[in-house]
Design a protein around this motif. Structure first.
Motif, short mmCIF file in Angstrom:
data_model
loop_
_atom_site.label_atom_id
_atom_site.label_comp_id
_atom_site.label_asym_id
_atom_site.label_seq_id
_atom_site.Cartn_x
_atom_site.Cartn_y
_atom_site.Cartn_z
N GLU A 38 34.51 38.33 -54.27
CA GLU A 38 34.84 39.43 -55.19
C GLU A 38 36.23 40.00 -54.93
OE1 GLU A 38 31.73 42.32 -55.02
OE2 GLU A 38 30.27 40.99 -55.97
N ASP A 39 36.63 40.08 -53.67
CA ASP A 39 37.94 40.69 -53.38
C ASP A 39 39.10 39.82 -53.86
OD1 ASP A 39 37.41 38.76 -51.41
OD2 ASP A 39 38.54 39.84 -49.88
N GLU A 40 38.84 38.57 -54.19
CA GLU A 40 39.89 37.70 -54.70
C GLU A 40 40.19 37.95 -56.18
OE1 GLU A 40 38.14 33.91 -53.76
OE2 GLU A 40 39.51 33.66 -52.07
N ILE A 41 39.25 38.55 -56.90
CA ILE A 41 39.44 38.75 -58.34
C ILE A 41 40.69 39.57 -58.61
CG2 ILE A 41 38.46 39.78 -60.43
CD1 ILE A 41 35.66 39.18 -59.18
N GLU A 42 40.78 40.73 -57.99
CA GLU A 42 41.94 41.60 -58.20
C GLU A 42 43.23 40.93 -57.73
OE1 GLU A 42 43.39 46.18 -57.36
OE2 GLU A 42 41.39 45.57 -56.77
N ARG A 43 43.14 40.22 -56.62
CA ARG A 43 44.32 39.52 -56.10
C ARG A 43 44.91 38.58 -57.14
NH1 ARG A 43 44.33 34.56 -51.75
NH2 ARG A 43 46.58 34.26 -51.73
N VAL A 87 44.28 38.48 -60.48
CA VAL A 87 44.70 39.20 -61.68
C VAL A 87 46.07 39.83 -61.44
CG1 VAL A 87 44.21 41.19 -63.16
CG2 VAL A 87 42.38 39.57 -62.59
N ASP A 88 46.23 40.48 -60.29
CA ASP A 88 47.52 41.10 -59.96
C ASP A 88 48.63 40.06 -59.86
OD1 ASP A 88 46.31 43.57 -59.89
OD2 ASP A 88 46.26 43.72 -57.70
N ARG A 89 48.29 38.86 -59.46
CA ARG A 89 49.29 37.80 -59.31
C ARG A 89 49.77 37.32 -60.68
NH1 ARG A 89 51.40 36.79 -54.72
NH2 ARG A 89 53.17 35.52 -55.23
N GLY A 90 48.94 37.52 -61.73
CA GLY A 90 49.37 37.14 -63.07
C GLY A 90 48.45 36.21 -63.82
N PHE A 91 47.30 35.87 -63.25
CA PHE A 91 46.37 35.01 -63.97
C PHE A 91 45.80 35.74 -65.17
CE2 PHE A 91 46.54 32.68 -60.01
CZ PHE A 91 46.51 31.36 -60.45
N ASP A 92 45.55 35.00 -66.23
CA ASP A 92 45.05 35.58 -67.47
C ASP A 92 43.54 35.76 -67.45
OD1 ASP A 92 47.62 35.64 -68.95
OD2 ASP A 92 47.52 33.50 -68.48
N PHE A 93 42.85 34.94 -66.72
CA PHE A 93 41.43 35.16 -66.48
C PHE A 93 41.03 34.47 -65.19
CE2 PHE A 93 41.58 31.52 -69.33
CZ PHE A 93 40.62 30.65 -68.86
N VAL A 94 39.94 34.97 -64.62
CA VAL A 94 39.47 34.49 -63.33
C VAL A 94 37.98 34.19 -63.43
CG1 VAL A 94 39.17 35.07 -60.89
CG2 VAL A 94 41.20 35.87 -62.11
N LEU A 95 37.61 32.97 -63.11
CA LEU A 95 36.19 32.62 -63.01
C LEU A 95 35.73 33.12 -61.65
CD1 LEU A 95 36.55 28.98 -64.32
CD2 LEU A 95 35.84 30.99 -65.61
N ALA A 96 34.76 33.99 -61.66
CA ALA A 96 34.40 34.67 -60.42
C ALA A 96 33.02 34.26 -59.93
CB ALA A 96 34.44 36.18 -60.62
N GLY A 97 32.95 33.95 -58.66
CA GLY A 97 31.67 33.67 -58.02
C GLY A 97 31.37 32.19 -57.90
N VAL A 98 30.27 31.94 -57.26
CA VAL A 98 29.79 30.59 -57.04
C VAL A 98 28.37 30.52 -57.58
CG1 VAL A 98 29.34 28.85 -55.27
CG2 VAL A 98 31.22 30.47 -54.96
N ASP A 99 28.05 29.47 -58.29
CA ASP A 99 26.75 29.36 -58.95
C ASP A 99 25.58 29.68 -58.03
OD1 ASP A 99 28.17 28.62 -61.16
OD2 ASP A 99 27.59 26.52 -61.09
N ILE A 100 25.60 29.17 -56.82
CA ILE A 100 24.47 29.36 -55.92
C ILE A 100 24.27 30.84 -55.60
CG2 ILE A 100 25.74 29.01 -53.77
CD1 ILE A 100 22.14 27.84 -54.55
N ASP A 101 25.35 31.62 -55.57
CA ASP A 101 25.21 33.06 -55.34
C ASP A 101 24.44 33.73 -56.47
OD1 ASP A 101 26.57 32.90 -52.93
OD2 ASP A 101 28.50 33.43 -53.83
#
Length: 80
Positions: A37-42, A44-58
């Motif tokens: 989860e803490d990578e999402i903001e990282r 987005v702040d870096r400039g990505f337009d969208f972020v696929l978050a999480g791992v299926d097994i979670d």
């Protein structure tokens, strides 16, 4: 790059920036994957337009734990 898993290293970050610049230069959205989860903001702040978050097994595990808790609550209500 030969630096698997080293996402904080300068070489990796510079490569990420080159990918972002190339995608945005041709008006294309650029995406990445965040395992934590803490990578999402990282990213987005870096400039990505969208972020696929999480791992299926979670998600599967979380759903299973919710279902288990609901079952246990139902049994407790029934049996007192």
């Amino acid at each position: 790059l030969g630096i698997f898993g080293e996402t904080d290293g300068d070489e990796f970050v510079e490569a990420v920036d080159r990918v972002l610049e190339a995608g945005h230069a041709v008006d294309k959205p650029v995406a990445t994957l965040a395992f934590e989860e803490d990578e999402i903001e990282r990213w987005v702040d870096r400039g990505f337009d969208f972020v696929l978050a999480g791992v299926d097994i979670d998600y599967v595990k979380a759903g299973g734990l919710r279902a288990k808790a609901m079952f246990e609550d139902a049994m407790e209500k029934r049996d007192g």
